[in-house]
Structure formats: C-alpha cells, structure tokens
Design a protein around this motif. Structure first.
Motif, PDB file in Angstrom:
ATOM      1  N   LEU A 229       0.826  -1.208   0.000  1.00  0.00           N
ATOM      2  CA  LEU A 229       0.000   0.000   0.000  1.00  0.00           C
ATOM      3  C   LEU A 229       0.862   1.261   0.000  1.00  0.00           C
ATOM      4  O   LEU A 229       0.527   2.259  -0.646  1.00  0.00           O
ATOM      5  CB  LEU A 229      -0.927  -0.006   1.216  1.00  0.00           C
ATOM      6  N   GLU A 230       1.956   1.211   0.706  1.00  0.00           N
ATOM      7  CA  GLU A 230       2.848   2.363   0.749  1.00  0.00           C
ATOM      8  C   GLU A 230       3.598   2.533  -0.570  1.00  0.00           C
ATOM      9  O   GLU A 230       3.762   3.655  -1.056  1.00  0.00           O
ATOM     10  CB  GLU A 230       3.841   2.198   1.900  1.00  0.00           C
ATOM     11  N   ARG A 231       4.010   1.436  -1.157  1.00  0.00           N
ATOM     12  CA  ARG A 231       4.812   1.514  -2.380  1.00  0.00           C
ATOM     13  C   ARG A 231       3.952   1.762  -3.626  1.00  0.00           C
ATOM     14  O   ARG A 231       4.319   2.569  -4.491  1.00  0.00           O
ATOM     15  CB  ARG A 231       5.598   0.205  -2.547  1.00  0.00           C
ATOM     16  N   GLU A 232       2.818   1.085  -3.735  1.00  0.00           N
ATOM     17  CA  GLU A 232       2.028   1.146  -4.960  1.00  0.00           C
ATOM     18  C   GLU A 232       0.906   2.180  -4.896  1.00  0.00           C
ATOM     19  O   GLU A 232       0.520   2.734  -5.935  1.00  0.00           O
ATOM     20  CB  GLU A 232       1.442  -0.235  -5.260  1.00  0.00           C
ATOM     21  N   ARG A 233       0.354   2.403  -3.713  1.00  0.00           N
ATOM     22  CA  ARG A 233      -0.755   3.343  -3.582  1.00  0.00           C
ATOM     23  C   ARG A 233      -0.325   4.715  -3.070  1.00  0.00           C
ATOM     24  O   ARG A 233      -1.129   5.649  -3.068  1.00  0.00           O
ATOM     25  CB  ARG A 233      -1.803   2.778  -2.621  1.00  0.00           C
ATOM     26  N   GLY A 234       0.884   4.825  -2.611  1.00  0.00           N
ATOM     27  CA  GLY A 234       1.354   6.106  -2.107  1.00  0.00           C
ATOM     28  C   GLY A 234       0.865   6.444  -0.714  1.00  0.00           C
ATOM     29  O   GLY A 234       0.822   7.620  -0.345  1.00  0.00           O
ATOM     30  N   TRP A 235       0.504   5.439   0.085  1.00  0.00           N
ATOM     31  CA  TRP A 235       0.039   5.706   1.451  1.00  0.00           C
ATOM     32  C   TRP A 235       1.202   6.176   2.319  1.00  0.00           C
ATOM     33  O   TRP A 235       2.348   5.781   2.124  1.00  0.00           O
ATOM     34  CB  TRP A 235      -0.589   4.449   2.052  1.00  0.00           C
ATOM     35  N   LYS A 236       0.844   7.003   3.309  1.00  0.00           N
ATOM     36  CA  LYS A 236       1.821   7.518   4.264  1.00  0.00           C
ATOM     37  C   LYS A 236       1.469   7.032   5.661  1.00  0.00           C
ATOM     38  O   LYS A 236       0.484   6.335   5.881  1.00  0.00           O
ATOM     39  CB  LYS A 236       1.844   9.049   4.208  1.00  0.00           C
ATOM     40  N   GLU A 237       2.317   7.420   6.616  1.00  0.00           N
ATOM     41  CA  GLU A 237       2.083   7.016   8.004  1.00  0.00           C
ATOM     42  C   GLU A 237       0.763   7.573   8.533  1.00  0.00           C
ATOM     43  O   GLU A 237       0.158   6.979   9.432  1.00  0.00           O
ATOM     44  CB  GLU A 237       3.240   7.493   8.884  1.00  0.00           C
ATOM     45  N   GLU A 238       0.314   8.705   7.987  1.00  0.00           N
ATOM     46  CA  GLU A 238      -0.951   9.276   8.456  1.00  0.00           C
ATOM     47  C   GLU A 238      -2.110   8.323   8.241  1.00  0.00           C
ATOM     48  O   GLU A 238      -2.982   8.172   9.114  1.00  0.00           O
ATOM     49  CB  GLU A 238      -1.235  10.599   7.728  1.00  0.00           C
ATOM     50  N   GLN A 239      -2.142   7.643   7.091  1.00  0.00           N
ATOM     51  CA  GLN A 239      -3.230   6.707   6.815  1.00  0.00           C
ATOM     52  C   GLN A 239      -3.201   5.525   7.764  1.00  0.00           C
ATOM     53  O   GLN A 239      -4.240   5.120   8.308  1.00  0.00           O
ATOM     54  CB  GLN A 239      -3.146   6.205   5.368  1.00  0.00           C
ATOM     55  N   PHE A 240      -2.037   4.943   7.970  1.00  0.00           N
ATOM     56  CA  PHE A 240      -1.940   3.767   8.837  1.00  0.00           C
ATOM     57  C   PHE A 240      -2.261   4.124  10.289  1.00  0.00           C
ATOM     58  O   PHE A 240      -2.914   3.341  10.995  1.00  0.00           O
ATOM     59  CB  PHE A 240      -0.542   3.154   8.724  1.00  0.00           C
ATOM     60  N   LYS A 389      -2.337  14.047  -3.462  1.00  0.00           N
ATOM     61  CA  LYS A 389      -1.471  13.940  -4.625  1.00  0.00           C
ATOM     62  C   LYS A 389      -0.735  12.616  -4.597  1.00  0.00           C
ATOM     63  O   LYS A 389       0.072  12.369  -3.709  1.00  0.00           O
ATOM     64  CB  LYS A 389      -0.467  15.097  -4.649  1.00  0.00           C
ATOM     65  N   GLN A 390      -1.015  11.735  -5.555  1.00  0.00           N
ATOM     66  CA  GLN A 390      -0.364  10.440  -5.631  1.00  0.00           C
ATOM     67  C   GLN A 390       0.824  10.544  -6.583  1.00  0.00           C
ATOM     68  O   GLN A 390       0.673  10.478  -7.803  1.00  0.00           O
ATOM     69  CB  GLN A 390      -1.354   9.377  -6.120  1.00  0.00           C
ATOM     70  N   ALA A 391       2.013  10.789  -6.005  1.00  0.00           N
ATOM     71  CA  ALA A 391       3.187  11.012  -6.848  1.00  0.00           C
ATOM     72  C   ALA A 391       3.582   9.756  -7.611  1.00  0.00           C
ATOM     73  O   ALA A 391       4.046   9.821  -8.741  1.00  0.00           O
ATOM     74  CB  ALA A 391       4.358  11.500  -5.986  1.00  0.00           C
ATOM     75  N   ASN A 392       3.427   8.606  -6.989  1.00  0.00           N
ATOM     76  CA  ASN A 392       3.844   7.363  -7.625  1.00  0.00           C
ATOM     77  C   ASN A 392       2.671   6.413  -7.827  1.00  0.00           C
ATOM     78  O   ASN A 392       2.838   5.199  -7.821  1.00  0.00           O
ATOM     79  CB  ASN A 392       4.916   6.673  -6.791  1.00  0.00           C
ATOM     80  N   GLY A 393       1.464   6.940  -7.981  1.00  0.00           N
ATOM     81  CA  GLY A 393       0.317   6.073  -8.215  1.00  0.00           C
ATOM     82  C   GLY A 393       0.423   5.391  -9.571  1.00  0.00           C
ATOM     83  O   GLY A 393       0.820   5.991 -10.568  1.00  0.00           O
TER      84      GLY A 393
END
Length: 518
Positions: A229-240, A389-393
C-alpha cells in the motif's frame, strides 16, 4: 456316589446385597475418573473473511508463536467445512511439549453477515457454552477501506443475536460482562502476589460502553500488504495511524482485543486466543505484550487500551466524536430486530435479491467518516483526503467504453465540420481569384524545389529520371507524326511503350558495362 451326587446337586452361588453395594461403589469411581480426564471444551465463532482466509486463520491459530511451527498431526487431520453457510471444524490444543492435550477447540465459521444466518448460530450460544466462547472477526489488509462497514455489520448481527437469546443465556452474558471487565485490571501487577491484587482499575471514558457479553477479538490478516500500500498506492504514516486509531477507539467500547497477522508470521495470535479462552499451559506461562508501534505487528490485549493511549499515536484524532457516532452506527436496523418468536425478522424487509433496504441519511456516521478518509481506489484514485497527490500512483480510473466512444464521435463530428468549412472557404477564394494558391499547394512546390530532380544509378551511370522521361515523350511524339504504311496493323501503344523502355534501359546497361570493361 453320595459325595458325587452331593457335589452335582450343590446349588450355584448367588450375589447378595454386599456384592450389589460393591458394584454401586465402583461405578461412581469410574465415572469420576472418566469425567476428570474429559477435555475442556472451548468454542470459537469466526466471522468474516473468505473460505481461503478462514483456512489461513486456522493455520495461524495452530502455529506456535515461538517456533513458528504447527504441531504434528495426530492421526487424521480434522476436515474443514466452510464452503456454505455455517462451517465447522475442530482443533486439539496441545501443550508446549505436544504430549498433553489441554482443550478441544470447536470452530464455527461464517463469512456473510446476513441476518438470515442468525438462527444457525443461536443453538451454539447457550448457558453452557457462553462462558467458554470467543468471537473473532476477520479483516483483510487487501481491503482496508471496507473495515468499518464490515465491523458495523457484524456487530449488528451479534447484537440482534444476543437480543434473541432466552433469559437464562442473558443472565450468563451479564455475568460474563462483569468477569471480562475485571479481568487483568488489578493494580497488583502481572505476578499476582501483590497486596493490590483486589484493587481494580476503574473504567475510563469510552471503555466497555457497548459490551456484548462475549469476548471479542479482531484479527487483521495479511499485514504484509502494508508495504505494498505504501509503495504502490502512495500511502503515508498518516493513513496507517488513522486506521489504527479508528479501530482502537471503536473496539475499546466492546472491550475487544486487536491483532495484526500475516501468513508467514502469525505473531501472538495463538497466545491471545488461548489466554482469552482461559487455556493455560502446564509447562510454560506465556505473557501477552502489547505492541502499537510496529505497524505490521500490532497487538492490543483486552483491558489495556484507553483514550489517552490512542491520542498519543497521532494528535488531532477525534476520539470522542468517533466513539459517539459508533454507538449510533451499531444499533440494529428494523429488519434485524428480533421478532416475538425470538428470531430476527430478516426476511420481512429484504429485497428479492437478498439485499436490505437502504438506510435513511441522517448525516455523517462513523462509517462514512472513515470511508471519506480511507477511500476505495476502485471508485476514486485519490485514496485519502490526507494525501491527495499520488506522486507514484500506478492505477488510474478508466471511463466506460460506451461513454468514451460517444465522446470520440462528437470530436470527429466537430473536426469534419471544420474540414468542410475550410474546403468551402478555399473554393470560394479560387472562384474570386484564380491565381489563389492554398498553403498546402505552396508547400508542395517548395518541397519539389528543395529536393531537386530525381536521379538514380543505372550500371554506374547517374541518370536523371525527369530528363529521361522527357526524351522518351519527345521520341514518341516524333514517331507518331510519321505516316503509317497502308495495310499495316495498328500497334498497341502500351506494348510499344514497354518495349521501348526495355530497349532503352538495356542500351544504357550495355553502354555502362562496355565503358567499365574498357
């Protein structure tokens, strides 16, 4: 003879009252020994997941946390029936040395939170089994945006099921609530030898607001997907952190425990379930240690969490608001309320396709607030409002095929009209000014002037194609002007042109080869 006759006529011995007393003594002794070796029976009600993830959960329950190995199978492995409606299997809980059997664990598996399945579970919740039952709700890290809705649906099913139980079962549930609230809340410490063992820690805000009467454990499977999720969806620590705070807040109201697992590392799942059910090892006492810092190995034991600990994880989280809204969310709707006969009235208001009627919109709920933050990527590429903003989506949402084609037809129609209008304007200008030349015509002349005459190499001789064609045309014109002999057949012009071209090129080739030979 007399002695023989006497012996043959000697009457057989019959049991007297003393023998009957001995038989009555042995029977209770054997019964007591048999009952003493009878295995304690524990029940596990597993809700949610799929048949595959339920099987993964069963594997994790039987896996030792220290060695990460499953105990050896003794004889035939118990089958797992979980393909339709309510499934069932069982496990024998072995001690650390795999020699002694501590308990028999019966597992009931249900994947769909439909009120129609409530009557299937009800017979297994009775005064005898309720003190030894644990409810487990399975969640999957492949679909974290569905978690709160799934929890809401399962809690509603459990509450409607509890309301349908008889009075004797409800009395046991009340006793369970008192026992569960006091379990592990003494101030004496873990050793249990302090003078403060009888001093209980009072309940804090948001704790046990909505008790079920049955211990609850939420298992979030496939925690290894967090990295994806972090690598492919661009999730950050805020989401988790938001997901963890949300889960802990609503589970605190039910006194529930929480654990993250993955197939390769089930962690403390087995220890958590065994300690909740009261299954204790005879050789080694296993301790539960909380963990809320490692995002893929979270463990929140029962009666450990609090609002203060939830706030520490990240500031700005509305613990009070989520807690209040959750109490409204889990109220069973009318179609799940028990009927006078004690069963849920699921079929009365369900649609023909099995779905329940939509609920009335009463503003933001705990479920909608969560889903507005943790979005489903299938409906919107921007997963969260915290990180828009999904930089690497890597995934984008595509339009419907028919809508896309309709848009293309409209674009082509506009272009066709523009071409027709431009052609009409050019024709009108040529009628007014015969010397008018279009841009494309001018460009064609410029290109011809730029590239020069077309030349090619024939047998080592550079030949100008334009000049050659002009000479052939002149020769043909001169020959056509000569008078033909009377009676001669009319030659085929196409055949003559081909022959003349062949003879001309052959002469050039011969001339080129002859000059090179010299």
């Amino acid at each position: 003879m007399s002695s023989h006759r006497h012996s043959s006529n000697f009457p057989t011995r019959r049991p007297n009252s003393k023998d009957e007393d001995k038989e009555e003594i042995w029977k209770p002794m054997l019964d007591s020994i048999s009952s003493g070796k009878r295995l304690p029976e524990k029940s596990l009600l597993v809700l949610g997941g799929t048949p595959e993830t339920q099987r993964e959960f069963l594997e994790s329950v039987s896996t030792e946390a220290s060695t990460n190995r499953r105990p050896p199978d003794r004889g035939r492995k118990p089958p797992i029936a979980n393909q339709f409606a309510l499934g069932y299997t069982y496990q024998d809980v072995l001690d650390t040395d795999h020699e002694d059997t501590l308990a028999r664990l019966s597992l009931y598996l249900l994947a769909t939170p439909s009120p129609s399945f409530t009557p299937l579970i009800k017979p297994y919740l009775n005064p005898r089994t309720l003190p030894h039952t644990l409810v487990v709700i399975l969640l999957d890290w492949n679909y974290p945006w569905l978690w709160i809705r799934q929890l809401r649906d399962w809690i509603r099913v459990l509450r409607s099921l509890i309301l349908s139980l008889d009075d004797a079962a409800k009395e046991v549930l009340e006793e369970n609530i008192s026992t569960l609230q006091d379990k592990g809340r003494s101030m004496g410490g873990a050793d249990g030898n302090s003078a403060l063992d009888n001093v209980k820690v009072p309940l804090g805000p948001g704790e046990w607001d909505e008790p079920l009467g049955i211990p609850l454990c939420v298992v979030c499977q496939n925690a290894d997907k967090i990295e994806a999720l972090e690598r492919e969806r661009g999730w950050k620590e805020e989401q988790f952190d938001f997901i963890l705070q949300y889960l802990r807040t609503i589970l605190l109201k039910h006194g529930s425990s929480l654990v993250y697992t993955m197939p390769t590392a089930p962690g403390s799942l087995q220890t958590l379930i065994h300690s909740t059910l009261g299954i204790k090892s005879l050789l080694k006492q296993k301790q539960l240690k909380h963990n809320v810092t490692d995002r893929d190995r979270v463990l929140v034991p029962p009666n450990w969490d609090s609002w203060a600990k939830i706030r520490i994880l990240r500031e700005g989280f509305d613990v009070e608001g989520v807690s209040e809204k959750w109490s409204v969310d889990i109220d069973p709707p009318r179609h799940m309320m028990p009927a006078p006969n004690g069963q849920a009235t699921a079929g009365a208001e369900e649609h023909e396709n099995g779905t329940v009627p939509p609920e009335e919109d009463e503003g933001p709920t705990a479920t909608t607030v969560y889903e507005e933050t943790i979005r489903n990527p299938e409906t919107e590429f921007s997963l969260t409002t915290l990180h828009t903003k999904q930089a690497n989506g890597l995934e984008v949402s595509s339009k419907d095929g028919q809508n896309f084609l309709k848009e293309q037809v409209d674009i082509l129609e506009v272009l066709r009209r523009e071409d027709e209008a431009e052609a009409a304007i050019k024709a009108a200008r040529k009628d007014v000014d015969p010397t008018y030349r279009t841009w494309s015509e001018d460009v064609s002349g410029v290109v011809e002037e730029h590239i020069g005459p077309v030349q090619f190499n024939m047998g080592g001789i550079q030949v100008n194609a334009d000049e050659m064609v002009k000479r052939l045309q002149d020769r043909e014109a001169s020959r056509s002007s000569e008078p033909e002999a009377p009676g001669s057949p009319t030659p085929d012009p196409n055949k003559m042109d081909n022959e003349k071209l062949m003879s001309f090129f052959s002469g050039l080739i011969n001339k080129g080869s002859g000059s090179s030979a010299k």
